[in-house]
Design a protein around this motif. Structure first.
Motif, PDB file in Angstrom:
ATOM      1  N   VAL A   5       0.846  -1.193   0.000  1.00  0.00           N
ATOM      2  CA  VAL A   5       0.000   0.000   0.000  1.00  0.00           C
ATOM      3  C   VAL A   5       0.881   1.241   0.000  1.00  0.00           C
ATOM      4  O   VAL A   5       1.815   1.341   0.813  1.00  0.00           O
ATOM      5  CB  VAL A   5      -0.915  -0.001   1.245  1.00  0.00           C
ATOM      6  N   PRO A   6       0.620   2.184  -0.896  1.00  0.00           N
ATOM      7  CA  PRO A   6       1.372   3.438  -0.868  1.00  0.00           C
ATOM      8  C   PRO A   6       1.155   4.143   0.468  1.00  0.00           C
ATOM      9  O   PRO A   6       0.115   4.004   1.109  1.00  0.00           O
ATOM     10  CB  PRO A   6       0.776   4.239  -2.029  1.00  0.00           C
ATOM     11  N   ALA A  10      -2.407   8.717  -0.246  1.00  0.00           N
ATOM     12  CA  ALA A  10      -2.383   7.993  -1.520  1.00  0.00           C
ATOM     13  C   ALA A  10      -2.734   6.522  -1.300  1.00  0.00           C
ATOM     14  O   ALA A  10      -3.405   5.906  -2.141  1.00  0.00           O
ATOM     15  CB  ALA A  10      -1.001   8.103  -2.167  1.00  0.00           C
ATOM     16  N   GLY A  11      -2.304   5.987  -0.158  1.00  0.00           N
ATOM     17  CA  GLY A  11      -2.652   4.601   0.148  1.00  0.00           C
ATOM     18  C   GLY A  11      -4.134   4.424   0.383  1.00  0.00           C
ATOM     19  O   GLY A  11      -4.722   3.420  -0.047  1.00  0.00           O
ATOM     20  N   TRP A  14      -5.749   4.520  -2.988  1.00  0.00           N
ATOM     21  CA  TRP A  14      -5.410   3.282  -3.705  1.00  0.00           C
ATOM     22  C   TRP A  14      -6.274   2.129  -3.227  1.00  0.00           C
ATOM     23  O   TRP A  14      -6.804   1.356  -4.030  1.00  0.00           O
ATOM     24  CB  TRP A  14      -3.931   2.995  -3.482  1.00  0.00           C
ATOM     25  N   LEU A  15      -6.419   1.995  -1.927  1.00  0.00           N
ATOM     26  CA  LEU A  15      -7.225   0.904  -1.366  1.00  0.00           C
ATOM     27  C   LEU A  15      -8.702   1.073  -1.683  1.00  0.00           C
ATOM     28  O   LEU A  15      -9.398   0.086  -1.962  1.00  0.00           O
ATOM     29  CB  LEU A  15      -7.009   0.832   0.144  1.00  0.00           C
ATOM     30  N   ARG A  17      -9.984   2.512  -4.290  1.00  0.00           N
ATOM     31  CA  ARG A  17     -10.182   2.155  -5.702  1.00  0.00           C
ATOM     32  C   ARG A  17     -10.154   0.642  -5.884  1.00  0.00           C
ATOM     33  O   ARG A  17     -10.972   0.081  -6.617  1.00  0.00           O
ATOM     34  CB  ARG A  17      -9.109   2.822  -6.559  1.00  0.00           C
ATOM     35  N   ARG A  18      -9.196  -0.025  -5.224  1.00  0.00           N
ATOM     36  CA  ARG A  18      -9.128  -1.493  -5.324  1.00  0.00           C
ATOM     37  C   ARG A  18     -10.393  -2.128  -4.771  1.00  0.00           C
ATOM     38  O   ARG A  18     -10.904  -3.089  -5.337  1.00  0.00           O
ATOM     39  CB  ARG A  18      -7.896  -2.014  -4.565  1.00  0.00           C
TER      40      ARG A  18
END
Length: 209
Positions: A5-6, A10-11, A14-15, A17-18
């Motif tokens: 995970v960034p 940003a993390g 990112w999560l 979106r996933r």
């Protein structure tokens, strides 16, 4: 496998979106599974029906073959075989990305010129027709069973994918997202506390004359 995970916000993005992509994928797979189940049920009924037709056609072919053998002997049956072959054509269809046999057609060899040969016994003609009917039924049943097998296998594979995503991947993403959000909330509270202390420190300093 640990998720890479960034760091920081940003993390979290990112999560999220996933997670959204995964949930959308699960919805698509659920729809595919429902369609495959309906198609598998239909194909199972079709395979059962074609199986009964094949068995009935085989019994009729056996009866007529026995009559021809009794009337003309085995030699008559061997002489009736001129070595010509029939043709089989299978039309394939697609359901949710899965290809399987749709319809199968058996084309018997062309009839020989009746003026060139005569059957050794009258039972040979109906025996030949009964055997061709049995062959046609066998081809249809084989295609139906193969279609049922393919769709059943795809249904099971789709079920496994759904279980893996729903029971393993999605919980890991949600747990990681919860961890990141708690960490960010703690960081924001710490930043807020530092800002308040800085403001209070400035307010408490004596003003220069």
């Amino acid at each position: 496998m640990r998720l890479r995970v960034p760091p920081g916000r940003a993390g979290r993005l990112w999560l999220r979106r996933r997670r959204d992509v995964l949930q959308h994928g699960l919805a698509v797979l659920d729809r595919k599974l429902r369609i495959l189940r309906q198609e598998r049920d239909r194909l199972a009924l079709h395979a059962t029906r074609t199986g009964r037709e094949w068995e009935a056609a085989c019994r009729t072919a056996d009866d007529w073959s026995l009559r021809a053998a009794l009337l003309g002997g085995r030699r008559a049956i061997r002489l009736a075989d001129d070595g010509r072959l029939g043709e089989v054509r299978v039309d394939w269809i697609d359901a949710m990305g899965t290809s399987y046999p749709g319809r199968a057609f058996f084309q018997a060899p062309e009839e020989p010129d009746p003026s060139t040969s005569l059957p050794l016994t009258a039972a040979l003609v109906p025996a030949r027709d009964a055997c061709r009917t049995a062959l046609r039924a066998a081809v249809e049943h084989a295609a139906a069973k193969e279609a049922e097998r393919i769709v059943s296998a795809e249904e099971e594979a789709t079920s496994r994918r759904i279980r893996a995503l729903r029971d393993h991947i999605l919980p890991r993403i949600e747990a990681a997202l919860t961890e990141v959000e708690l960490s960010l909330d703690e960081m924001e509270r710490a930043d807020g506390a530092r800002v308040r202390r800085a403001i209070a420190s400035r307010a408490s300093r004596p003003r220069e004359q």
